[in-house]
Write an enzyme that holds these catalytic residues in place. Structure first.
Site, PDB file in Angstrom:
ATOM      1  N   HIS A 111       3.338 -14.817  11.858  1.00  0.00           N
ATOM      2  CA  HIS A 111       4.221 -16.207  11.487  1.00  0.00           C
ATOM      3  C   HIS A 111       4.892 -16.545  10.493  1.00  0.00           C
ATOM      4  O   HIS A 111       5.578 -17.237  10.253  1.00  0.00           O
ATOM      5  CB  HIS A 111       3.400 -16.938  12.600  1.00  0.00           C
ATOM      6  CG  HIS A 111       3.798 -17.042  14.742  1.00  0.00           C
ATOM      7  ND1 HIS A 111       3.504 -16.924  14.589  1.00  0.00           N
ATOM      8  CD2 HIS A 111       4.941 -17.239  14.428  1.00  0.00           C
ATOM      9  CE1 HIS A 111       3.481 -16.701  16.155  1.00  0.00           C
ATOM     10  NE2 HIS A 111       5.443 -16.723  15.904  1.00  0.00           N
ATOM     11  N   CYS A 137      17.419  -2.231  15.553  1.00  0.00           N
ATOM     12  CA  CYS A 137      17.702  -3.430  15.820  1.00  0.00           C
ATOM     13  C   CYS A 137      15.321  -3.193  14.522  1.00  0.00           C
ATOM     14  O   CYS A 137      15.049  -4.856  15.181  1.00  0.00           O
ATOM     15  CB  CYS A 137      17.403  -3.632  17.344  1.00  0.00           C
ATOM     16  SG  CYS A 137      16.883  -2.547  17.838  1.00  0.00           S
TER      17      CYS A 137
HETATM   18  C1  PEP Z   1      10.744  -1.707  17.125  1.00  0.00           C
HETATM   19  O1  PEP Z   1      10.188  -1.645  18.086  1.00  0.00           O
HETATM   20  O2  PEP Z   1      11.845  -1.903  16.476  1.00  0.00           O
HETATM   21  C2  PEP Z   1      11.448  -3.051  18.128  1.00  0.00           C
HETATM   22  C3  PEP Z   1      12.750  -3.622  17.799  1.00  0.00           C
HETATM   23  O3  PEP Z   1      10.752  -3.925  19.342  1.00  0.00           O
HETATM   24  P1  PEP Z   1       9.849  -4.906  19.239  1.00  0.00           P
HETATM   25  O4  PEP Z   1       9.629  -5.111  17.945  1.00  0.00           O
HETATM   26  O5  PEP Z   1      10.319  -6.043  20.275  1.00  0.00           O
HETATM   27  O6  PEP Z   1       8.597  -3.812  19.619  1.00  0.00           O
END
Ligand code: PEP
Ligand code: MG
Length: 562
Positions: free
Chosen positions: A189, A487
């Site tokens: 965090h 992402c």
């Molecule tokens: C990922 O796994 O890269 C993603 C974007 O999803 P999260 O971090 O929410 O698992």
């Protein structure tokens, strides 16, 4: 200062930028009162502890008022935890057993923390909040000053063993020029908040606690370097780097594109409607990942159709005509849901999480898709909806049929599992787009728990095996003519962003604060250079070699951004 005090330490840079200022050392927690008597009146002692917890809660609420907008939710969550009835009851039990006041708080929190840790992920991250509440409550009971950031004047660099989110959230970039912690990891965090606040920060800087209050400290949050008692030339070099960074970022506006005009959409990762409202004010092209599970976490029942429609409408309205990519519920493993608990699992990250959970609890996904369709009908949004943790063609089809069935215009999948990366071409045949979740794709490719800080070298998207997976996914995109984005955290790293672009990614989604640096990096390079970087990185023998190979090809101005 004697030259002997001059020292260079290395940690993990989590928020880029440089600074030099006197250290302000965070007050250590007081700990249990080893001389205290055992409780003989559990009721009266329970009331005293509740009073202490109430004062901690009031303090956190007051900090929430003063905190910058983006930090308020974290402080709100910490304040709620201080008023948690389960915690107060657990403390009562300890008092009834005859433990002293501070020992009862300590032991009850310990048990509570273990429970949260066992849940993993998001819940486990709350443990830092919980310990902060424990320390503040114990200080209040003992009549000692609250632990945490001391009062200071002028500019400082905050030095701490670890910083609770509650502490980080109230720090103002006007006076706090840097943050250095002895422990912590890149996804803690503290790291996320520091980056949001734009404060240069380094975590896991072992040895930093040897500095004294007021001692001059310098840091470079880009490369993770700390200089204790720097000489003036070093301070000047860092300041120069800061100036160059500001200059490199100055003209960074508008659409994401390489030097020769190859477009890469720059999007925001968001978790709430408030995030959406804030992100939408940034110069970016939409949202590339709305983590909808934040609506579902810490609730005893699922949000209703109306509630969800309302939230999704707000998010879509915030972005107007811009793209919004919504990820359907990604619960399980590090994001457990109390109302969709499928029982204990040996390996939750390999278990019934993400879309797998929704295939068991179809009611959850059906309501969510209906709410998204309703929000879509009400707005003029460019809405894209995708499912997490897809591994097979059947799963992709199952989701696509459902989403199209309610009238959603653009349906996609996340590529987070090697199986999906390798078979991206086939999977993309049945959907409209894919977005690579590099956090999970790295975890599953390297078989390394993403929450385990000790595995950091494996949990590195620069690992050529991970880059190879991304390459497979992009080849699937190319052969089907479908859009592929990224992402995960990797998208916000300016250097990796070049490699991802070279591999064929058409959009990058990240924390809004990271967009400027990525945009500037793209503008400095043409597509052919990005492709060459990608080829070298994938062929490199190690993660370090991959990064080094790319660094050799960058425009030198770019070095000020990493
Ligand atoms: C990922 O796994 O890269 C993603 C974007 O999803 P999260 O971090 O929410 O698992
Ligand atoms: Mg993921």
């Amino acid at each position: 200062m004697t030259p002997a005090e001059h020292k260079v330490l290395h940690g993990i840079g989590v928020s880029a930028g440089t600074a030099a200022a006197p250290a302000a050392i965070v007050t250590a927690a007081p700990g249990v009162d080893i001389h205290e008597a055992g409780s003989v009146d559990a009721e009266a002692d329970g009331a005293r502890i509740r009073e202490a917890l109430a004062s901690v809660q009031a303090d956190l609420k007051e900090r929430q008022e003063r905190a910058p907008e983006e930090s308020k939710p974290i402080l709100k969550a910490a304040a709620q935890l201080a008023g948690d009835r389960g915690l107060a009851k657990a403390i009562d039990k300890k008092l009834k057993k005859g433990l002293g006041l501070t020992q009862s708080v300590h032991d009850a929190v310990e048990e509570y923390a273990k429970m949260l840790e066992a849940l993993g992920g998001y819940m486990a991250e709350r443990v830092t909040d919980l310990y902060d509440i424990r320390d503040r409550a114990i200080a209040a009971i003992r009549g000692l000053p609250a632990p945490g950031v001391p009062d200071f004047e002028g500019e400082v660099i905050i030095v701490a063993r670890d910083l609770a989110p509650a502490e980080t959230a109230t720090l103002s970039p006007d006076s706090v020029k840097g943050i250095i912690t002895e422990v912590g990891g890149p996804t803690s965090h503290t790291a996320i908040l520091a980056a949001q606040l734009g404060i240069p920060a380094i975590v896991k800087a072992e040895g930093i606690l040897s500095v004294e209050s007021g001692q001059l400290v310098a840091l470079d949050g880009g490369v993770g370097e700390v200089i204790i008692s720097p000489i003036s030339e070093e301070v000047e070099l860092l300041a120069e780097r800061s100036r160059r960074r500001a200059q490199a970022l100055a003209g960074s506006t508008g659409e994401g594109a390489t030097y020769d005009g190859y477009k890469v959409k720059l999007l925001a990762n968001i978790g709430t409607a408030d995030d959406a409202a804030r992100a939408a004010t940034h110069d970016l092209e939409g949202a590339g990942l709305f983590r909808t599970e934040f609506l579902f976490l810490e609730r005893n029942d699922a949000p209703t159709l109306e509630e969800q429609t309302d939230t999704y409408t707000k998010v879509l309205e915030a972005f107007g005509q811009r793209r919004v990519v919504v990820r359907t519920l990604d619960a399980g493993a590090d994001k457990p849901l109390s109302f969709a608990d499928l029982g204990p699992e040996e390996n939750p990250a390999l278990g019934r999480r993400g879309l797998r959970l929704c295939q068991i609890r179809e009611d959850l996904i059906d309501t969510q898709l209906e709410a998204l369709a309703a929000a879509y009908r009400k707005t003029s949004a460019d809405l894209w909806v995708m499912a997490p943790m897809v591994s097979t063609l059947e799963e992709a089809k199952w989701f696509a049929d459902k989403a199209r069935g309610v009238g959603l215009p653009k349906v996609g999948i996340m590529i987070e599992v090697p199986a999906a990366a390798i078979r991206a071409g086939q999977l993309l045949d049945v959907v409209d787009f894919a977005s690579i979740g590099t956090n999970d794709l790295t975890q599953y490719t390297m078989a390394a728990d993403r929450l385990d800080g000790e595995l950091a070298p494996l949990l590195n998207t620069w690992q050529p095996a991970v880059l190879q997976m991304i390459k497979f996914a992009c080849e699937g995109g190319r052969s089907t003519g479908k859009s592929i984005g990224v992402c995960g955290e990797a998208g916000g790293d300016p250097l990796l962003a070049l490699v991802l672009t070279g591999l064929g990614v058409g959009s990058l989604s990240m924390a809004p604060a990271k967009v400027n640096a990525v945009r500037a990096a793209l503008r400095m390079h043409d597509l052919a250079t990005c492709q060459q970087m990608a080829a070298f990185a994938v062929d490199a023998p190690s993660a370090e070699d991959a990064r080094e190979a790319v660094l050799k090809l960058v425009n030198p101005t770019m070095l000020d951004l990493v």
